[in-house]
Design an enzyme around this catalytic site. Structure first.
Site, PDB file in Angstrom:
ATOM      1  N   ASP A 107      68.065 104.529  27.383  1.00  0.00           N
ATOM      2  CA  ASP A 107      67.561 103.955  25.969  1.00  0.00           C
ATOM      3  C   ASP A 107      67.623 102.440  26.318  1.00  0.00           C
ATOM      4  O   ASP A 107      68.656 101.670  26.362  1.00  0.00           O
ATOM      5  CB  ASP A 107      68.330 104.278  24.887  1.00  0.00           C
ATOM      6  CG  ASP A 107      67.668 103.532  23.712  1.00  0.00           C
ATOM      7  OD1 ASP A 107      66.836 102.912  23.701  1.00  0.00           O
ATOM      8  OD2 ASP A 107      68.460 103.815  22.433  1.00  0.00           O
TER       9      ASP A 107
ATOM     10  N   LYS B 290      62.874  92.512  24.839  1.00  0.00           N
ATOM     11  CA  LYS B 290      61.953  93.868  24.828  1.00  0.00           C
ATOM     12  C   LYS B 290      60.648  93.613  24.083  1.00  0.00           C
ATOM     13  O   LYS B 290      59.636  93.997  24.127  1.00  0.00           O
ATOM     14  CB  LYS B 290      62.755  94.992  24.156  1.00  0.00           C
ATOM     15  CG  LYS B 290      61.847  96.271  24.262  1.00  0.00           C
ATOM     16  CD  LYS B 290      62.614  97.702  23.701  1.00  0.00           C
ATOM     17  CE  LYS B 290      61.867  98.840  23.876  1.00  0.00           C
ATOM     18  NZ  LYS B 290      63.079  99.799  23.257  1.00  0.00           N
TER      19      LYS B 290
ATOM     20  N   GLU C 258      60.451 107.211  22.634  1.00  0.00           N
ATOM     21  CA  GLU C 258      61.853 107.450  21.857  1.00  0.00           C
ATOM     22  C   GLU C 258      61.837 108.257  20.979  1.00  0.00           C
ATOM     23  O   GLU C 258      62.975 109.324  21.096  1.00  0.00           O
ATOM     24  CB  GLU C 258      62.177 105.920  21.389  1.00  0.00           C
ATOM     25  CG  GLU C 258      62.588 105.002  22.550  1.00  0.00           C
ATOM     26  CD  GLU C 258      62.222 103.527  21.975  1.00  0.00           C
ATOM     27  OE1 GLU C 258      62.373 103.401  20.697  1.00  0.00           O
ATOM     28  OE2 GLU C 258      62.532 102.736  22.674  1.00  0.00           O
TER      29      GLU C 258
ATOM     30  N   ASP D 183      62.772 105.976  13.181  1.00  0.00           N
ATOM     31  CA  ASP D 183      63.523 105.185  13.950  1.00  0.00           C
ATOM     32  C   ASP D 183      63.491 103.976  13.613  1.00  0.00           C
ATOM     33  O   ASP D 183      62.505 103.213  13.867  1.00  0.00           O
ATOM     34  CB  ASP D 183      63.233 105.549  15.310  1.00  0.00           C
ATOM     35  CG  ASP D 183      64.196 104.465  16.372  1.00  0.00           C
ATOM     36  OD1 ASP D 183      64.764 103.746  15.845  1.00  0.00           O
ATOM     37  OD2 ASP D 183      63.756 104.850  17.489  1.00  0.00           O
TER      38      ASP D 183
HETATM   39 MG    MG Z   1      66.146 102.200  19.628  1.00  0.00          MG
END
Ligand code: MG
Ligand code: ADP
Length: 641
Positions: A40, A105, A205, A229
């Site tokens: 991840d 990111k 994800e 999420d």
């Molecule tokens: Mg995450």
């Protein structure tokens, strides 16, 4: 330079060999099978996990008892020694923000223009030397791409896994937010390669999270699941449907600029106004970071308590006491939570479902520890939201399970994902013609038939775009190619099939065929911002060699290579298009190329760069003009160059 470099075709050669034999470093024994890990790679935190070969259970890897969570932070020590990653790096957010990179990111696969007003919100320098190209981050004298920085994080994760498991780790599954576009996925892949990992699959994800909850592992299960999420930097909502052992993402929505960081920022701004903090807290990087970290501490604390108090120091011995109650916090973040719910509404709409048809709601990401988030999500879906697994770990655990599936250990499971954005081509008038609509299941294939609009047209330029807008100019261009050699026919007669093939990673191949003649053209759409294999290889070499002392030499080599490419492109262009150019344009360009060549004979990098800029600046206007002529000629049925 930009103009020419985007005309240059990138060659795609796989160079990374798969490791054939693995040796257990602890015992010296040759391993039968290599472990594939799940990673991840988060905006805020990253983790690596694996499925234990004996227990068959997924577990996050906690090397040396340092905790499984590795903050996605990279610090470059001023003495030039190798970068620190994780908690060790996070400590420097306060004392050395300019050399400490977080949230990288958010920059992955993006240009400065993509970032817009967000570029200034980071504690380090994001460079805008070229608004169309990939952003770079400046640390001291060096420039890093977000891909290189992500690779630093991945390399750290790989080393931790190798150390903890005492076996080489060469292959991985890496997760990305569900609506990462093509160039962001490709950038993630490139980062993996740079870190010495063969990336077997890029997985969404939420899909990984659902797997971690065991959804999809029992083929007889039939369920519709919502995965909510909320991490540090991104928000995703995905509606998944499990049916006859097939796992399908029915829709996804989200926002790459919404997460716990925004809560922290809201708290910081609140304190600044309520407690009249001096402006320096919004200006001096070290004070900004202090405010940010205190705000995050408050937020976490209020997940369990009702009142928070701390002190801020302005560096001049002044102490500011700041407080926050849970009610104040809830009021501050209510608009953020509401934005997530709006996205949930959209996702349900796309999937043509109501909250009542959702069988389970899964909470993922550290920010779902906030009680208000849990309450509001439960209220929205009319049912309790499941948070029985550690929300920090679920994505990595699911990635490990996906890795296990790819290793062939769970043959009964199949995964389908969806494409997050519509893919299409440009048609007359700059309109976007959708070929694969957003939320289509992948892998997938779709096509449409087109014809020519002008008599005798022998070339057709096919521009490929990604996005939801009607005008291609507002969507993202993925690439273009020309179908040439169409036999001259009256307008409307040629039959041109354009087919899109989207593989399981979300990477696109486009094929065009003129059916009457069989003329065929096919391209793998490499995102505009993707790295060439040579560039990746170069970076890989760089990271292996002793970085510091080679910097100057490397920068010079880079400049030389770029200059040589530019010279090649310009000279080719002059030769091909002499008829469209004025004599003075040719002689002046030649004078510029001579100057650049002279600069190349020496070792002055700045001079080379300056000469390149001058050459580019001079040639750009007429290069664009000639391109337009060529396109017009193509449209009127003449062959391009
Ligand atoms: Mg995450
Ligand atoms: P990402 O997926 O973006 O890397 P994570 O899922 O690791 O992010 O979540 C990180 C976010 O979760 C950070 O904003 C952090 O402050 C927040 N967070 C972690 N623990 C808590 C908590 N107990 N209460 C509130 N927020 C938390």
């Amino acid at each position: 330079m930009l103009f020419f470099s985007c005309l240059a075709a990138a060659s795609l050669l796989p160079y990374l060999q798969m490791a054939k034999v693995a040796i257990n470093l602890a015992t010296g024994a040759i391993q039968q099978e290599e472990l594939i890990v799940g990673i991840d790679l988060g905006t805020t935190n990253s983790l690596v996990a694996y499925v234990h070969p004996e227990t068959r259970q997924p577990a996050a890897i906690n090397d040396l008892g340092r905790g499984a969570i590795v903050p996605s932070v990279v610090h470059f020590p001023p003495d030039g020694s190798s970068p620190l990653v994780g908690n060790e790096a996070k400590d420097f957010l306060l004392s050395d923000p300019a050399n400490t990179i977080y949230s990288v990111k958010r920059l992955l696969g993006k240009s400065y223009r993509d970032l817009g007003q967000h570029a200034g919100q980071l504690g380090y320098k994001v460079i805008d030397d070229d608004s169309e190209g990939l952003v770079k981050i400046r640390v001291g004298e060096r420039f890093y791409s977000p891909i290189e920085l992500s690779a630093d994080i991945l390399r750290e994760l790989r080393h931790r896994a190798e150390h903890a498991l005492k076996t080489p780790v060469r292959r991985a599954v890496i997760t990305v937010p569900a609506y990462f576009n093509d160039s962001q996925r490709q950038a993630t892949r490139d980062a993996g390669r740079l870190a010495g990992l063969e990336v077997l699959r890029i997985v969404n994800e939420p899909t990984a999270a659902a797997l971690a909850y065991g959804i999809g592992l029992d083929p007889s299960d039939e369920k519709t699941v919502a995965v909510y999420d909320l991490g540090g930097g991104t928000f995703d909502i995905s509606i998944l449907r499990l049916h006859q052992g097939i796992f399908e993402v029915m829709s996804t929505h989200g926002d790459t600029w919404l997460g716990g960081d925004d809560m922290d920022r809201a708290i910081g701004e609140h304190w600044q106004s309520i407690f009249n903090l001096p402006n320096t807290f919004g200006q001096v990087p070290a004070l900004q970071q202090q405010l940010r970290l205190a705000a995050e501490m408050a937020k976490r604390y209020l997940s369990q308590h009702d009142d928070f108090t701390t002190q801020l120091l302005d560096g001049d011995e002044h102490v500011y006491v700041v407080t926050l109650t849970k009610a104040e916090f809830n009021a501050l973040i209510a608009p953020l939570v509401e934005r997530t719910l709006a996205a949930c509404r959209q996702a349900l709409g796309d999937a043509k479902l109501t909250p009542a048809s959702i069988d389970a709601v899964l909470l993922v990401g550290g920010s779902t520890r906030v009680p208000l988030v849990q309450q509001e999500v439960a209220k929205f879906f009319g049912q309790p939201a499941n948070n029985s697994l550690n929300p920090d770990e679920v994505v990595a655990l699911g990635a490990a399970i996906q890795a296990d599936i790819l290793a062939g250990n769970r043959r009964d499971v199949l995964l389908l994902d969806v494409t997050p954005l519509t893919l299409g081509i440009e048609t007359l008038g700059g309109l976007m013609d959708a070929i694969i609509p957003r939320n289509s299941k992948i892998p997938t294939k779709a096509g449409r038939q087109y014809t020519t609009s002008i008599d005798g047209q022998v070339n057709l330029k096919i521009g490929v775009y990604q996005g939801e807008r009607d005008l291609v100019s507002e969507n993202r261009k993925l690439g273009e190619f020309v179908l040439s050699g169409i036999p001259a026919m009256p307008a409307g007669l040629p039959k041109i099939d354009v087919n899109f093939f989207l593989n399981a990673d979300g990477i696109l191949r486009v094929e065009a065929v003129e059916l009457r003649s069989g003329t065929r053209q096919q391209v793998d759409i490499k995102p505009q911002y993707g790295l060439t294999d040579e560039q990746v290889e170069q970076m890989l070499m760089d990271s292996l060699t002793n970085a510091k002392q080679d910097v100057a030499a490397r920068l010079l080599i880079e400049a030389r290579t770029a200059a040589e490419q530019l010279l090649y492109q310009v000279e080719r262009f002059l030769k091909k298009n002499a008829e469209h150019l004025e004599a003075v344009e040719i002689t002046t360009t030649t004078a510029h190329t001579d100057l650049l060549r002279q600069a190349l004979a020496g070792n002055d990098r700045d001079l080379i760069l300056r000469r390149m800029d001058e050459l580019d600046e001079f040639t750009r206007p007429f290069a664009e003009r000639v391109m337009n002529i060529s396109i017009k000629q193509a449209m009127s049925g003449k062959q391009i160059g």
